[in-house]
Design a protein around this motif. Structure first.
Motif, PDB file in Angstrom:
ATOM      1  N   ALA A 204      49.049  20.983  20.576  1.00  0.00           N
ATOM      2  CA  ALA A 204      50.264  21.718  20.952  1.00  0.00           C
ATOM      3  C   ALA A 204      50.404  22.973  20.109  1.00  0.00           C
ATOM      4  O   ALA A 204      50.804  24.040  20.602  1.00  0.00           O
ATOM      5  CB  ALA A 204      51.495  20.827  20.789  1.00  0.00           C
ATOM      6  N   GLY A 205      50.049  22.871  18.823  1.00  0.00           N
ATOM      7  CA  GLY A 205      50.139  24.026  17.946  1.00  0.00           C
ATOM      8  C   GLY A 205      49.068  25.065  18.215  1.00  0.00           C
ATOM      9  O   GLY A 205      49.350  26.265  18.271  1.00  0.00           O
ATOM     10  N   ILE A 206      47.828  24.617  18.420  1.00  0.00           N
ATOM     11  CA  ILE A 206      46.721  25.557  18.590  1.00  0.00           C
ATOM     12  C   ILE A 206      46.818  26.297  19.918  1.00  0.00           C
ATOM     13  O   ILE A 206      46.643  27.518  19.985  1.00  0.00           O
ATOM     14  CB  ILE A 206      45.367  24.823  18.477  1.00  0.00           C
ATOM     15  CG1 ILE A 206      45.126  24.408  17.022  1.00  0.00           C
ATOM     16  CG2 ILE A 206      44.224  25.684  18.984  1.00  0.00           C
ATOM     17  CD1 ILE A 206      45.102  25.571  16.047  1.00  0.00           C
ATOM     18  N   TYR A 207      47.101  25.571  20.998  1.00  0.00           N
ATOM     19  CA  TYR A 207      47.109  26.216  22.309  1.00  0.00           C
ATOM     20  C   TYR A 207      48.325  27.114  22.516  1.00  0.00           C
ATOM     21  O   TYR A 207      48.319  27.968  23.399  1.00  0.00           O
ATOM     22  CB  TYR A 207      47.019  25.160  23.413  1.00  0.00           C
ATOM     23  CG  TYR A 207      45.614  24.627  23.601  1.00  0.00           C
ATOM     24  CD1 TYR A 207      44.607  25.458  24.061  1.00  0.00           C
ATOM     25  CD2 TYR A 207      45.292  23.318  23.292  1.00  0.00           C
ATOM     26  CE1 TYR A 207      43.311  24.994  24.222  1.00  0.00           C
ATOM     27  CE2 TYR A 207      44.001  22.833  23.450  1.00  0.00           C
ATOM     28  CZ  TYR A 207      43.014  23.671  23.913  1.00  0.00           C
ATOM     29  OH  TYR A 207      41.730  23.216  24.068  1.00  0.00           O
ATOM     30  N   SER A 208      49.366  26.920  21.738  1.00  0.00           N
ATOM     31  CA  SER A 208      50.542  27.795  21.861  1.00  0.00           C
ATOM     32  C   SER A 208      50.603  28.822  20.728  1.00  0.00           C
ATOM     33  O   SER A 208      51.582  29.566  20.633  1.00  0.00           O
ATOM     34  CB  SER A 208      51.818  26.955  21.850  1.00  0.00           C
ATOM     35  OG  SER A 208      51.996  26.308  20.590  1.00  0.00           O
ATOM     36  N   LEU A 209      49.550  28.883  19.897  1.00  0.00           N
ATOM     37  CA  LEU A 209      49.611  29.678  18.671  1.00  0.00           C
ATOM     38  C   LEU A 209      49.923  31.148  18.929  1.00  0.00           C
ATOM     39  O   LEU A 209      50.829  31.721  18.315  1.00  0.00           O
ATOM     40  CB  LEU A 209      48.288  29.551  17.909  1.00  0.00           C
ATOM     41  CG  LEU A 209      48.165  30.420  16.648  1.00  0.00           C
ATOM     42  CD1 LEU A 209      49.177  29.979  15.601  1.00  0.00           C
ATOM     43  CD2 LEU A 209      46.746  30.365  16.099  1.00  0.00           C
ATOM     44  N   ILE A 210      49.176  31.778  19.825  1.00  0.00           N
ATOM     45  CA  ILE A 210      49.342  33.220  20.034  1.00  0.00           C
ATOM     46  C   ILE A 210      50.747  33.526  20.544  1.00  0.00           C
ATOM     47  O   ILE A 210      51.420  34.447  20.051  1.00  0.00           O
ATOM     48  CB  ILE A 210      48.268  33.751  21.005  1.00  0.00           C
ATOM     49  CG1 ILE A 210      46.880  33.632  20.365  1.00  0.00           C
ATOM     50  CG2 ILE A 210      48.554  35.208  21.380  1.00  0.00           C
ATOM     51  CD1 ILE A 210      45.742  34.042  21.270  1.00  0.00           C
ATOM     52  N   VAL A 211      51.197  32.748  21.516  1.00  0.00           N
ATOM     53  CA  VAL A 211      52.550  32.972  22.061  1.00  0.00           C
ATOM     54  C   VAL A 211      53.598  32.709  20.987  1.00  0.00           C
ATOM     55  O   VAL A 211      54.564  33.464  20.847  1.00  0.00           O
ATOM     56  CB  VAL A 211      52.793  32.088  23.292  1.00  0.00           C
ATOM     57  CG1 VAL A 211      54.210  32.318  23.847  1.00  0.00           C
ATOM     58  CG2 VAL A 211      51.766  32.376  24.378  1.00  0.00           C
TER      59      VAL A 211
END
Length: 400
Positions: A204-211
């Motif tokens: 959840a943290g990695i895949y939403s990191l950029i946003v």
């Protein structure tokens, strides 16, 4: 070499503790801000769903003139004699919503305008509400300032800064060797509950990191523009917002109609779409016609403006975002990036899902912390029981 090797676990433990305590102390606030932000992505749609009277069920072919709509507004609110700001929707099924800033009833609040929704085909008032007194605006105040006005903005700017630290430490703790990258980016099947919870948290943290990074940075800038904007102004000069005054004629002359003012503004930008009409505030006030040119990042709050003399219809000032410097351009992108509308529906959905992941990160993080604490307690209990079964010989006995 041994010194470097020994420092690495110590450094990791430090950042692990920092990530843990930031998450436990701020996680609930971030979860609330993320969840409310997700709902606000579709603010207008949700407000209409909660208040179906705002939807024009059978729009007719011909709208009333802007002046007729304004007169219907004045008849409904005869005591509100200062300027109004009318939002002109592109959707024919949506009402025109007018804002009256600083009404007497809520003047002690920082921002709490009266909002009146008018049927653009009949002039009927569909809703008459104060900001903060209905669901979506209450959620906005919770998201933007924790219902605490200026204090809440400062607090959330600090929370945003700490969120950036938490995101960076999370990436540092997650970062795998290159040969393990594929496994680190996937959910392990048929794993234990503990492993599944850990994978959900990290993914959840990695895949939403950029946003998340974009939302945190833009959120900080929007919370404290009094500090951020002057800082950006060091890189290129900021344009001051024009405040031109109308010149009252020598003889008594009525103001021009809203439609005439709109025509004067759109003559400057004939291909732009009308978004807002701001009516004159007092005898010296002017019309402000807010338009959106193709390519502007914001759909609802564009930055193309034309000020028109309320008596002569003369154009007094123009603000064209295409002619602004780099710092002003950055500032104009902050809000549409934060809401996702700069990237259309795709951007809004990205912000929606990233906001929903904030509670997921908090809950899985708390569960992970409880699991590890329970594991430490079990190990301590097992070691205590083992020591009781195998007591160490007394030092005096060893001397004998």
């Amino acid at each position: 070499m041994k010194s470097t090797a020994s420092k690495k676990p110590a450094r990791r433990q430090f950042w692990l503790a920092a990530h843990l305590y930031l998450g436990l102390s701020l996680g609930l606030v971030i979860a609330v801000v993320g969840l409310t932000g997700s709902l606000l992505v579709f603010y207008i749609d949700l407000d209409e769903w909660l208040n179906p009277q705002l939807i024009i069920s059978e729009p007719s072919a011909q709208r009333l003139s802007y002046e007729d709509i304004f007169q219907a507004l004045r008849r409904a609110e005869p005591a509100r004699q200062r300027g109004w700001r009318l939002e002109i929707p592109d959707d024919p099924r949506r009402a025109i919503t007018a804002r009256y800033y600083k009404p007497q009833e809520t003047e002690h609040h920082g921002f709490a305008p009266l909002m009146v929704s008018v049927d653009p085909y009949s002039g009927a008032v569909l809703a008459d509400r104060f900001w903060g007194k209905f669901a979506m605006t209450w959620l906005y105040d919770l998201h933007y300032k924790l219902l605490l006005d200026e204090t809440g903005k400062i607090l959330l700017a600090i929370v945003g800064g700490l969120l950036l630290i938490s995101l960076v430490t999370g990436v540092y703790l997650w970062w795998p060797p290159l040969h393990k990258l594929k496994n680190a980016l996937s959910l392990k099947r048929h794993a234990s509950r503990e492993r599944l919870n850990y994978d959900l948290h990290k993914l959840a943290g990695i895949y939403s990191l950029i946003v998340m990074l974009v939302l945190a940075l833009t959120g900080i800038a929007l919370e404290i523009p009094q500090y951020v904007n002057p800082l950006l102004g060091h890189f290129s000069p900021l344009q001051a917002s024009p405040k031109p005054l109308s010149v009252p004629p020598q003889t008594h002359q009525a103001r021009i109609s809203l439609d005439q003012a709109v025509a004067a503004g759109q003559a400057v930008f004939p291909l732009a779409r009308l978004c807002w009409i701001e009516t004159p505030d007092g005898t010296g006030g002017s019309y402000r016609i807010n338009l959106r040119q193709a390519g502007e990042p914001s759909q609802r709050f564009p930055k193309t403006n034309v000020w028109v003399d309320q008596y002569s219809g003369q154009v007094l000032a123009v603000s064209n975002p295409d002619e602004l410097g780099g710092s002003d351009t950055v500032i104009n992108w902050l809000h549409p990036l934060h809401t996702g509308e700069a990237l259309g529906l795709t951007g809004r959905l990205l912000v929606l899902f990233s906001g929903l992941l904030c509670p997921v990160l908090f809950i899985t993080g708390v569960i992970r912390w409880l699991q590890k604490r329970r594991g430490r307690e079990m190990r301590h209990r097992w070691q205590t029981q083992l020591s009781a079964k195998n007591p160490q010989p007394s030092p005096n006995l060893l001397k004998r």
